[in-house]
Design a protein around this motif. Structure first.
Motif, PDB file in Angstrom:
ATOM      1  N   VAL A   1       0.844  -1.199   0.000  1.00 53.63           N
ATOM      2  CA  VAL A   1       0.000   0.000   0.000  1.00 53.63           C
ATOM      3  C   VAL A   1       0.879   1.249   0.000  1.00 53.63           C
ATOM      4  CG1 VAL A   1      -1.669   1.336   1.359  1.00 53.63           C
ATOM      5  CG2 VAL A   1      -1.978  -1.143   1.088  1.00 53.63           C
ATOM      6  N   TRP A   2       1.906   1.237   0.853  1.00 54.96           N
ATOM      7  CA  TRP A   2       2.841   2.377   0.893  1.00 54.96           C
ATOM      8  C   TRP A   2       3.489   2.586  -0.473  1.00 54.96           C
ATOM      9  CZ3 TRP A   2       8.126   1.926   0.027  1.00 54.96           C
ATOM     10  CH2 TRP A   2       8.841   3.119   0.136  1.00 54.96           C
TER      11      TRP A   2
ATOM     12  N   PHE B   1       4.584   5.538 -11.331  1.00 51.19           N
ATOM     13  CA  PHE B   1       4.069   4.559 -12.288  1.00 51.19           C
ATOM     14  C   PHE B   1       4.780   3.211 -12.105  1.00 51.19           C
ATOM     15  CE2 PHE B   1       2.750   2.892 -16.400  1.00 51.19           C
ATOM     16  CZ  PHE B   1       1.465   3.430 -16.505  1.00 51.19           C
ATOM     17  N   GLU B   2       6.097   3.262 -11.970  1.00 49.52           N
ATOM     18  CA  GLU B   2       6.888   2.039 -11.769  1.00 49.52           C
ATOM     19  C   GLU B   2       6.540   1.379 -10.435  1.00 49.52           C
ATOM     20  OE1 GLU B   2       9.607  -1.032 -12.457  1.00 49.52           O
ATOM     21  OE2 GLU B   2       8.704   0.405 -13.835  1.00 49.52           O
ATOM     22  N   ASN B   3       6.394   2.187  -9.384  1.00 52.71           N
ATOM     23  CA  ASN B   3       6.021   1.647  -8.071  1.00 52.71           C
ATOM     24  C   ASN B   3       4.699   0.894  -8.141  1.00 52.71           C
ATOM     25  OD1 ASN B   3       8.294   2.778  -6.939  1.00 52.71           O
ATOM     26  ND2 ASN B   3       7.213   4.483  -5.976  1.00 52.71           N
ATOM     27  N   ARG B   4       3.756   1.465  -8.845  1.00 48.66           N
ATOM     28  CA  ARG B   4       2.435   0.833  -8.955  1.00 48.66           C
ATOM     29  C   ARG B   4       2.493  -0.442  -9.788  1.00 48.66           C
ATOM     30  NH1 ARG B   4      -1.130   6.433  -9.166  1.00 48.66           N
ATOM     31  NH2 ARG B   4      -0.872   6.801  -6.930  1.00 48.66           N
ATOM     32  N   LYS B   5       3.352  -0.436 -10.780  1.00 44.33           N
ATOM     33  CA  LYS B   5       3.525  -1.647 -11.581  1.00 44.33           C
ATOM     34  C   LYS B   5       4.119  -2.770 -10.722  1.00 44.33           C
ATOM     35  CE  LYS B   5       5.037  -0.427 -15.627  1.00 44.33           C
ATOM     36  NZ  LYS B   5       5.777  -0.278 -16.876  1.00 44.33           N
ATOM     37  N   ILE B   6       5.068  -2.426  -9.863  1.00 45.34           N
ATOM     38  CA  ILE B   6       5.667  -3.402  -8.955  1.00 45.34           C
ATOM     39  C   ILE B   6       4.593  -3.991  -8.035  1.00 45.34           C
ATOM     40  CG2 ILE B   6       7.246  -3.673  -6.985  1.00 45.34           C
ATOM     41  CD1 ILE B   6       9.019  -1.509  -8.382  1.00 45.34           C
ATOM     42  N   VAL B   7       3.711  -3.141  -7.538  1.00 44.74           N
ATOM     43  CA  VAL B   7       2.631  -3.616  -6.661  1.00 44.74           C
ATOM     44  C   VAL B   7       1.729  -4.584  -7.417  1.00 44.74           C
ATOM     45  CG1 VAL B   7       0.565  -2.929  -5.371  1.00 44.74           C
ATOM     46  CG2 VAL B   7       2.671  -1.594  -5.150  1.00 44.74           C
TER      47      VAL B   7
END
Length: 190
Positions: A41-42, A52-58
């Motif tokens: 979530v963080w 964008f990359e962080n969300r793709k990782i999630v």
């Protein structure tokens, strides 16, 4: 006496000797998966780095975790290994559930799924999560609900599934890009 049980005894023998430490390990074992979820979530809402990359990782982490737990369930349907406390006298720090299989460890598999999927793209935080997953796996043995082979199998399944899913990233990334754009548009409207 096999090696797996001997290793289990080596770790589990320390349970029940210190109430404070027992409570800490039991709580970590129980609530560790929630902490891993909070890390995702963080990462989703983090303003540091490439959002964008962080969300793709999630999205990769969630996909991998779902597949890993699915593989675990298939294995559990084909092979039932009783929990250590069913066949042995153990220092049990958890409630008994004789109906749940011991092999493979879902806690371990889920923890390693998240850790490996993050590590694949973000080495620093991923390394921390792998250490976290190792402690999660050890805690399951310590509290008396899994054998070492159960948690090792969870880690191996997580690694294999992570490698397979990331090998198919060209198929998944367009879908993830749409999900992230839809989330971003919806979020801007509110």
């Amino acid at each position: 006496m096999n090696f797996d049980y001997r290793l289990f005894e080596l770790i589990n023998q320390f349970a029940g000797n210190n109430d404070i430490f027992d409570q800490m390990v039991s709580s970590f074992s129980k609530f560790g998966p929630i902490l891993l979820g909070l890390v995702l979530v963080w990462l989703w809402f983090s303003k540091s780095g490439d959002k964008f990359e962080n969300r793709k990782i999630v999205l990769f982490a969630v996909t991998i975790t779902i597949f890993v737990l699915g593989v675990d369930k298939i294995i559990e349907m084909m092979y039932f290994r009783p929990r250590p406390f069913v066949d042995h006298a153990v220092n049990l720090l958890s409630t008994k559930s004789d109906l749940d299989p011991s092999f493979p460890s879902n806690h371990s598999a889920g923890a390693f799924a998240i850790a490996f999927s993050v590590f694949w793209r973000k080495r620093k935080i991923g390394s921390f999560l792998i250490i976290f997953a190792i402690f999660m796996a050890l805690s399951r043995v310590f509290i008396g609900v899994h054998y070492p082979l159960d948690v090792i199998a969870g880690a191996i399944i997580a690694f294999i599934v992570t490698a397979i899913v990331y090998s198919q990233r060209r198929l998944l990334e367009p879908l993830y890009n749409r999900v992230i754009l839809l989330f971003t548009k919806t979020n801007k409207l509110h």
